[in-house]
Design a protein around this motif. Structure first.
Motif, PDB file in Angstrom:
ATOM      1  N   HIS A  51      -8.482   6.536  -8.264  1.00 24.62           N
ATOM      2  CA  HIS A  51      -9.595   5.805  -8.873  1.00 24.62           C
ATOM      3  C   HIS A  51      -9.303   4.314  -8.977  1.00 24.62           C
ATOM      4  CE1 HIS A  51     -12.032   9.223  -9.552  1.00 24.62           C
ATOM      5  NE2 HIS A  51     -11.328   9.758 -10.530  1.00 24.62           N
ATOM      6  N   LEU A  52      -8.034   3.963  -8.913  1.00 23.95           N
ATOM      7  CA  LEU A  52      -7.669   2.552  -8.984  1.00 23.95           C
ATOM      8  C   LEU A  52      -8.157   1.762  -7.774  1.00 23.95           C
ATOM      9  CD1 LEU A  52      -4.024   2.980 -10.310  1.00 23.95           C
ATOM     10  CD2 LEU A  52      -5.914   1.930 -11.566  1.00 23.95           C
ATOM     11  N   ILE A  53      -8.421   2.477  -6.680  1.00 17.84           N
ATOM     12  CA  ILE A  53      -8.872   1.774  -5.472  1.00 17.84           C
ATOM     13  C   ILE A  53     -10.189   2.338  -4.935  1.00 17.84           C
ATOM     14  CG2 ILE A  53      -6.672   0.834  -4.708  1.00 17.84           C
ATOM     15  CD1 ILE A  53      -7.919   4.061  -3.227  1.00 17.84           C
ATOM     16  N   ASP A  54     -10.841   3.215  -5.709  1.00 17.34           N
ATOM     17  CA  ASP A  54     -12.089   3.823  -5.246  1.00 17.34           C
ATOM     18  C   ASP A  54     -13.287   2.890  -5.375  1.00 17.34           C
ATOM     19  OD1 ASP A  54     -10.946   6.135  -4.426  1.00 17.34           O
ATOM     20  OD2 ASP A  54     -11.477   7.309  -6.189  1.00 17.34           O
ATOM     21  N   HIS A  90      -8.603  -4.408  -6.585  1.00 16.38           N
ATOM     22  CA  HIS A  90      -7.489  -3.500  -6.318  1.00 16.38           C
ATOM     23  C   HIS A  90      -6.151  -4.187  -6.606  1.00 16.38           C
ATOM     24  CE1 HIS A  90     -10.332  -1.434  -3.212  1.00 16.38           C
ATOM     25  NE2 HIS A  90     -10.683  -1.195  -4.461  1.00 16.38           N
ATOM     26  N   HIS A  91      -6.046  -5.444  -6.218  1.00 17.93           N
ATOM     27  CA  HIS A  91      -4.802  -6.173  -6.449  1.00 17.93           C
ATOM     28  C   HIS A  91      -4.544  -6.337  -7.943  1.00 17.93           C
ATOM     29  CE1 HIS A  91      -1.511  -8.950  -5.673  1.00 17.93           C
ATOM     30  NE2 HIS A  91      -2.009  -9.705  -6.645  1.00 17.93           N
ATOM     31  N   VAL A  92      -5.593  -6.615  -8.716  1.00 15.36           N
ATOM     32  CA  VAL A  92      -5.444  -6.774 -10.174  1.00 15.36           C
ATOM     33  C   VAL A  92      -4.944  -5.476 -10.795  1.00 15.36           C
ATOM     34  CG1 VAL A  92      -6.724  -7.084 -12.328  1.00 15.36           C
ATOM     35  CG2 VAL A  92      -7.131  -8.634 -10.410  1.00 15.36           C
ATOM     36  N   ALA A  93      -5.526  -4.339 -10.381  1.00 19.40           N
ATOM     37  CA  ALA A  93      -5.102  -3.042 -10.921  1.00 19.40           C
ATOM     38  C   ALA A  93      -3.650  -2.748 -10.551  1.00 19.40           C
ATOM     39  CB  ALA A  93      -6.012  -1.938 -10.394  1.00 19.40           C
ATOM     40  N   ALA A  94      -3.290  -3.003  -9.301  1.00 18.81           N
ATOM     41  CA  ALA A  94      -1.920  -2.744  -8.860  1.00 18.81           C
ATOM     42  C   ALA A  94      -0.935  -3.638  -9.595  1.00 18.81           C
ATOM     43  CB  ALA A  94      -1.804  -2.952  -7.342  1.00 18.81           C
ATOM     44  N   VAL A 152       5.069   8.787 -12.672  1.00 19.13           N
ATOM     45  CA  VAL A 152       4.566   9.575 -11.552  1.00 19.13           C
ATOM     46  C   VAL A 152       3.109   9.183 -11.352  1.00 19.13           C
ATOM     47  CG1 VAL A 152       3.976  11.875 -10.694  1.00 19.13           C
ATOM     48  CG2 VAL A 152       6.101  11.536 -11.962  1.00 19.13           C
ATOM     49  N   LEU A 153       2.768   8.741 -10.149  1.00 21.69           N
ATOM     50  CA  LEU A 153       1.381   8.449  -9.795  1.00 21.69           C
ATOM     51  C   LEU A 153       0.902   9.565  -8.880  1.00 21.69           C
ATOM     52  CD1 LEU A 153       1.163   4.614  -8.998  1.00 21.69           C
ATOM     53  CD2 LEU A 153       0.552   5.805 -11.104  1.00 21.69           C
ATOM     54  N   ALA A 154      -0.196  10.211  -9.247  1.00 21.67           N
ATOM     55  CA  ALA A 154      -0.703  11.327  -8.449  1.00 21.67           C
ATOM     56  C   ALA A 154      -2.146  11.058  -8.043  1.00 21.67           C
ATOM     57  CB  ALA A 154      -0.619  12.627  -9.242  1.00 21.67           C
ATOM     58  N   GLY A 155      -2.476  11.407  -6.808  1.00 23.81           N
ATOM     59  CA  GLY A 155      -3.840  11.216  -6.341  1.00 23.81           C
ATOM     60  C   GLY A 155      -4.013  11.740  -4.931  1.00 23.81           C
ATOM     61  N   ARG A 190      -3.298   3.181  -0.528  1.00 23.32           N
ATOM     62  CA  ARG A 190      -3.841   1.830  -0.438  1.00 23.32           C
ATOM     63  C   ARG A 190      -3.411   0.972  -1.632  1.00 23.32           C
ATOM     64  NH1 ARG A 190     -10.159   2.844   0.993  1.00 23.32           N
ATOM     65  NH2 ARG A 190      -9.895   4.147   2.852  1.00 23.32           N
ATOM     66  N   LEU A 191      -3.197   1.637  -2.754  1.00 18.59           N
ATOM     67  CA  LEU A 191      -2.768   0.902  -3.946  1.00 18.59           C
ATOM     68  C   LEU A 191      -1.455   0.180  -3.680  1.00 18.59           C
ATOM     69  CD1 LEU A 191      -3.421   0.398  -6.972  1.00 18.59           C
ATOM     70  CD2 LEU A 191      -2.006   2.377  -7.488  1.00 18.59           C
ATOM     71  N   PHE A 192      -0.562   0.844  -2.963  1.00 18.97           N
ATOM     72  CA  PHE A 192       0.734   0.245  -2.661  1.00 18.97           C
ATOM     73  C   PHE A 192       0.609  -0.840  -1.592  1.00 18.97           C
ATOM     74  CE2 PHE A 192       1.785   4.814  -3.693  1.00 18.97           C
ATOM     75  CZ  PHE A 192       2.031   4.547  -5.037  1.00 18.97           C
ATOM     76  N   GLU A 193      -0.410  -0.709  -0.738  1.00 21.65           N
ATOM     77  CA  GLU A 193      -0.622  -1.720   0.293  1.00 21.65           C
ATOM     78  C   GLU A 193      -1.065  -3.047  -0.318  1.00 21.65           C
ATOM     79  OE1 GLU A 193      -3.487   0.005   2.844  1.00 21.65           O
ATOM     80  OE2 GLU A 193      -2.165   1.612   3.566  1.00 21.65           O
ATOM     81  N   LYS A 194      -1.639  -2.984  -1.513  1.00 16.36           N
ATOM     82  CA  LYS A 194      -2.142  -4.194  -2.161  1.00 16.36           C
ATOM     83  C   LYS A 194      -1.052  -4.952  -2.908  1.00 16.36           C
ATOM     84  CE  LYS A 194      -6.215  -3.007  -0.806  1.00 16.36           C
ATOM     85  NZ  LYS A 194      -6.814  -3.697   0.351  1.00 16.36           N
ATOM     86  N   ASN A 195       0.102  -4.335  -3.094  1.00  7.28           N
ATOM     87  CA  ASN A 195       1.131  -4.969  -3.913  1.00  7.28           C
ATOM     88  C   ASN A 195       2.508  -4.539  -3.425  1.00  7.28           C
ATOM     89  OD1 ASN A 195       2.992  -5.448  -6.227  1.00  7.28           O
ATOM     90  ND2 ASN A 195       1.110  -6.111  -7.256  1.00  7.28           N
ATOM     91  N   ASP A 196       3.198  -5.436  -2.767  1.00 10.16           N
ATOM     92  CA  ASP A 196       4.513  -5.118  -2.206  1.00 10.16           C
ATOM     93  C   ASP A 196       5.495  -4.696  -3.291  1.00 10.16           C
ATOM     94  OD1 ASP A 196       3.670  -5.667   0.333  1.00 10.16           O
ATOM     95  OD2 ASP A 196       4.417  -7.722   0.347  1.00 10.16           O
ATOM     96  N   GLN A 197       5.417  -5.352  -4.439  1.00  9.63           N
ATOM     97  CA  GLN A 197       6.361  -5.043  -5.513  1.00  9.63           C
ATOM     98  C   GLN A 197       6.113  -3.659  -6.077  1.00  9.63           C
ATOM     99  OE1 GLN A 197       5.865  -8.461  -8.146  1.00  9.63           O
ATOM    100  NE2 GLN A 197       7.708  -9.390  -7.302  1.00  9.63           N
ATOM    101  N   LEU A 198       4.841  -3.273  -6.180  1.00  6.29           N
ATOM    102  CA  LEU A 198       4.540  -1.917  -6.652  1.00  6.29           C
ATOM    103  C   LEU A 198       5.021  -0.895  -5.630  1.00  6.29           C
ATOM    104  CD1 LEU A 198       3.179  -0.243  -8.886  1.00  6.29           C
ATOM    105  CD2 LEU A 198       1.082  -0.320  -7.524  1.00  6.29           C
ATOM    106  N   ARG A 199       4.804  -1.183  -4.344  1.00  4.96           N
ATOM    107  CA  ARG A 199       5.246  -0.267  -3.289  1.00  4.96           C
ATOM    108  C   ARG A 199       6.759  -0.080  -3.332  1.00  4.96           C
ATOM    109  NH1 ARG A 199       2.952  -2.523   0.705  1.00  4.96           N
ATOM    110  NH2 ARG A 199       4.667  -3.769   1.525  1.00  4.96           N
ATOM    111  N   SER A 200       7.481  -1.164  -3.613  1.00 13.87           N
ATOM    112  CA  SER A 200       8.938  -1.068  -3.651  1.00 13.87           C
ATOM    113  C   SER A 200       9.423  -0.190  -4.799  1.00 13.87           C
ATOM    114  CB  SER A 200       9.556  -2.463  -3.766  1.00 13.87           C
ATOM    115  OG  SER A 200       9.326  -3.025  -5.055  1.00 13.87           O
TER     116      SER A 200
END
Length: 313
Positions: free
Chosen positions: A139-142, A149-153, A168-171, A177-187
């Motif tokens: 829902h963060l990127i829906d 999306h970047h603000v939420a991430a 734990v993030l589940a979806g 896509r949420l991780f694609e918007k924020n490199d630091q979150l993806r890491s």
């Protein structure tokens, strides 16, 4: 026979079933590792759990939460595992409010985003939370555009860093896509576990699916007269009828048991499964689109008006 104790027990057991299939044990082991993690001078570990709707993510996560219930102390309520399912179009303020509500904060809706976030970080520490589970993270990127999306991430990344507990993030799969918007979150969410639908696409997958059906028959249908739902032929029909989704397997079996006990001599048959499919999976399905009917054309039920219509992942 509608009020048969066997019927009531079978229906209840199927609806509340929690079978520790191999993939379930793997996920539970990963979550136990996060739960047992002690974050001192290093960053905590995190996990992304992805899977199509209906494969059992939420059931597993809620079960894990229930296995680690809140502990009442004189001075506070300890919440070892904090679970929250977020709603559509969540802003950072709405996210903070939802998680505060899950913590039992009576003032979860009062204050600005910065105030709610500050209180959330404080309460996560005071309540000794060891694992935060955010379900329906897609829902963060829906909704909204790239900036939204970047603000939420970014808000989520800052929350993860500030609390210093495991998340734990589940979806569904597009949560990536949420991780694609924020490199630091993806890491921070390098570990990703995907729950696949059951299938009969190859020999090993078929054996696994037949094992699932056998487990349902052995554990929950043992008192119910029934055909062998775990045979190779029936596994193929179940794969078409449910798309390999655990939620629909349960739904189909519950209705089939209920229908079988409307007969003078209860028995779960292929005909009963055909009627159950037409009732709870694909109402009004013609015989050619009913996997349990002899006229079924053996094409996946993915057309626009069918139960497993292809949607964006």
């Amino acid at each position: 026979m509608k009020n048969s104790p066997v019927l009531r027990k079978a229906v209840q057991d199927i609806r509340t079933s929690f079978i520790k299939f191999p993939h379930v044990r793997n996920i539970l082991n990963a979550m136990d590792r996060l739960y047992d993690y002690r974050c001192l001078n290093e960053e905590p570990e995190h996990l992304a759990l992805l899977g199509e709707s209906g494969v059992g993510k939420s059931t597993l996560l809620i079960r894990y939460r229930d296995d680690h219930p809140a502990i009442e102390h004189d001075e506070l309520t300890e919440v070892p595992v904090l679970y929250v399912a977020i709603g559509p179009s969540p802003t950072p303020k709405a996210l903070a409010s939802s998680i505060l509500r899950a913590l039992g904060d009576p003032k979860c809706d009062i204050g600005k985003e910065v105030d709610l976030t500050y209180r959330l970080v404080l309460l996560i520490k005071l309540c000794r939370v060891r694992l935060v589970i955010i379900d329906e993270a897609n829902h963060l990127i829906d909704r909204g555009g790239e900036k939204t999306h970047h603000v939420a991430a970014d808000w989520l990344k800052r929350l993860v860093d500030a609390t210093r507990v495991s998340f734990v993030l589940a979806g569904i799969p597009r949560t990536r896509r949420l991780f694609e918007k924020n490199d630091q979150l993806r890491s921070r969410f390098r570990e990703v576990i995907e729950i696949d639908r059951f299938s009969v696409e190859n020999g090993s997958a078929e054996l696994q699916f037949r094992g699932v059906l056998w487990a349902f028959k052995k554990e929950y249908l043992r008192e119910v007269p029934t055909i062998d739902i775990s045979s190779a032929t029936m596994a193929r029909k179940f794969a078409f009828a449910t798309d390999g989704r655990l939620r629909d397997i349960r739904r189909l079996l519950v209705r089939a048991v209920e229908l079988s006990y409307q007969e003078s001599e209860p028995r779960l048959t292929e005909g009963i499964l055909s009627d159950a499919f037409r009732t709870v999976i694909h109402p009004g399905a013609p015989n050619t689109r009913n996997p349990f009917h002899e006229s079924f054309n053996e094409l996946p039920l993915v057309k626009a008006d069918e139960p497993f219509a292809l949607v964006e992942r």
